[in-house]
Design an enzyme around this catalytic site. Structure first.
Site, short mmCIF file in Angstrom:
data_model
loop_
_atom_site.label_atom_id
_atom_site.label_comp_id
_atom_site.label_asym_id
_atom_site.label_seq_id
_atom_site.Cartn_x
_atom_site.Cartn_y
_atom_site.Cartn_z
N GLU A 196 -8.17 -40.48 -16.10
CA GLU A 196 -7.24 -41.13 -17.03
C GLU A 196 -5.79 -41.03 -16.56
OE1 GLU A 196 -7.84 -40.25 -21.17
OE2 GLU A 196 -5.94 -41.20 -21.77
N GLU A 242 -13.14 -32.33 -21.34
CA GLU A 242 -11.92 -32.50 -20.56
C GLU A 242 -11.63 -31.28 -19.69
OE1 GLU A 242 -8.66 -33.56 -23.14
OE2 GLU A 242 -9.77 -35.25 -24.02
N ASP A 263 -17.98 -37.14 -27.08
CA ASP A 263 -16.95 -36.17 -26.72
C ASP A 263 -17.15 -34.84 -27.44
OD1 ASP A 263 -15.14 -37.04 -24.82
OD2 ASP A 263 -13.89 -38.11 -26.27
N LYS A 277 -19.13 -35.47 -23.05
CA LYS A 277 -17.95 -35.49 -22.18
C LYS A 277 -17.04 -34.34 -22.60
CE LYS A 277 -14.62 -38.77 -22.47
NZ LYS A 277 -13.42 -37.98 -22.85
N ASP A 326 -13.29 -38.85 -28.87
CA ASP A 326 -12.53 -38.20 -29.94
C ASP A 326 -11.22 -38.96 -30.19
OD1 ASP A 326 -11.20 -37.40 -27.66
OD2 ASP A 326 -11.20 -35.25 -28.13
N SER A 327 -11.01 -40.06 -29.46
CA SER A 327 -9.92 -40.99 -29.81
C SER A 327 -10.11 -41.50 -31.23
CB SER A 327 -9.90 -42.16 -28.82
OG SER A 327 -11.18 -42.74 -28.69
O1 KIV Z 1 -11.62 -40.23 -26.53
C1 KIV Z 1 -11.71 -41.22 -25.82
O2 KIV Z 1 -11.87 -42.35 -26.29
C2 KIV Z 1 -11.64 -41.04 -24.38
C3 KIV Z 1 -11.46 -42.26 -23.54
C4 KIV Z 1 -10.09 -42.80 -23.71
C5 KIV Z 1 -11.78 -41.99 -22.12
O3 KIV Z 1 -11.71 -39.95 -23.93
#
Ligand code: KIV
Length: 268
Positions: free
Chosen positions: A185, A122, A90, A120, A51-52
């Site tokens: 992280e 958090e 994510d 993924k 989600d970056s």
């Molecule tokens: O959103 C993302 O790209 C991430 C990575 C930085 C681990 O969670």
């Protein structure tokens, strides 16, 4: 006939088992077909549709505005470009924090509609029941502890996390709940090493030192494409931002001077 064997697809069990073999895992983010294809052909073990993308694709200051539909869209694009790598997507902010039931529904969409192999999410101790529920539904989960960017306002910024006992408890909770690996992280390198030694699943570090079982970098950071911010932990393997600007400047000049197109680029 080509003598090159077709690439074997990376599976969740193989990814998890890499730790036992002492094999280090290379993970990179990607958000579209072309970048995913390039990363896959370069041999990464896993592509994370992070989600970056809220920052490096959409231009937001945080990942918070990203929606599930946007994650599904980008994951679909990535999946089309991948033959071998594991694709992890994510769950964005507020698509799993409400309840384990909400998490299963939304995580399921990333597998069912978008074609991700795993998701993924958090959080450590506080997400134990959520990870458990997803795993019980047959959805492989990669955990994410340490600096959890979706909690940026609660944490007071993108800060290094130093509470070693809490971080070790988070890693243990995620493993006990059934996650097959965990992103760690922005923690001090010695804490990254301790977390890695304390769990049986691979730790994928980003700003967590060399002691992790693998590393993940954001595509734009790795390639020097994101001008707004260069995190201390990111290594630039290329300066494509400068290369892109120079190429587009050259194109503009040639269009304006009439040097492009030539006969070579024209139909007869
Ligand atoms: O959103 C993302 O790209 C991430 C990575 C930085 C681990 O969670």
């Amino acid at each position: 006939m080509s003598s090159v064997a077709p690439p074997r697809a990376m599976t969740v069990p193989e990814f998890r088992a890499a730790k036992g073999r002492g094999a280090r895992l290379a993970v990179v983010t990607a958000y579209d077909y072309t970048s995913a294809r390039l990363c896959d052909e370069a041999g990464v073990d896993c592509i994370l549709v992070g989600d970056s993308l809220g920052m490096v694709v959409q231009g937001h200051p945080t990942s918070l505005p990203v929606t599930l539909d946007e994650m599904i869209y980008h994951t679909k694009c990535v999946v089309r470009g991948v033959r071998r790598a594991l694709v992890v997507a994510d769950l964005p902010f507020l698509t799993y924090q409400v309840s384990p039931r909400q998490a299963v529904r939304n995580a399921g969409r990333l597998l069912k509609e978008a074609g991700a192999h795993a998701i993924k999410l958090e959080g450590g101790v506080r997400m134990r029941a959520t990870v458990q529920a997803c795993v019980a539904a047959g959805i492989p989960v990669m955990g994410h502890i340490g600096l959890t960017p979706q909690a940026v306002h609660q944490l007071g910024g993108f800060k290094v996390q130093r509470d070693a006992p809490a971080l070790l408890a988070d890693a243990a909770a995620v493993e006990e709940a059934g996650a097959f690996s965990v992103v760690v992280e922005s923690v001090p390198a010695d804490v990254g090493t301790r977390i890695t030694a304390s769990v049986g699943i691979p730790t994928i570090g980003i700003g967590a030192g060399a002691g992790c079982d693998g590393q993940v970098l954001v595509y734009h950071d790795l390639l020097g494409l994101y001008p707004d911010f260069k995190p201390k932990f990111a290594k630039r393997y290329a300066d494509l931002g400068t290369a892109v600007k120079q190429a587009v400047e050259a194109y503009c000049t040639e269009v304006r001077t009439g040097a492009f197109p030539t006969a070579e680029h024209s139909f007869r």
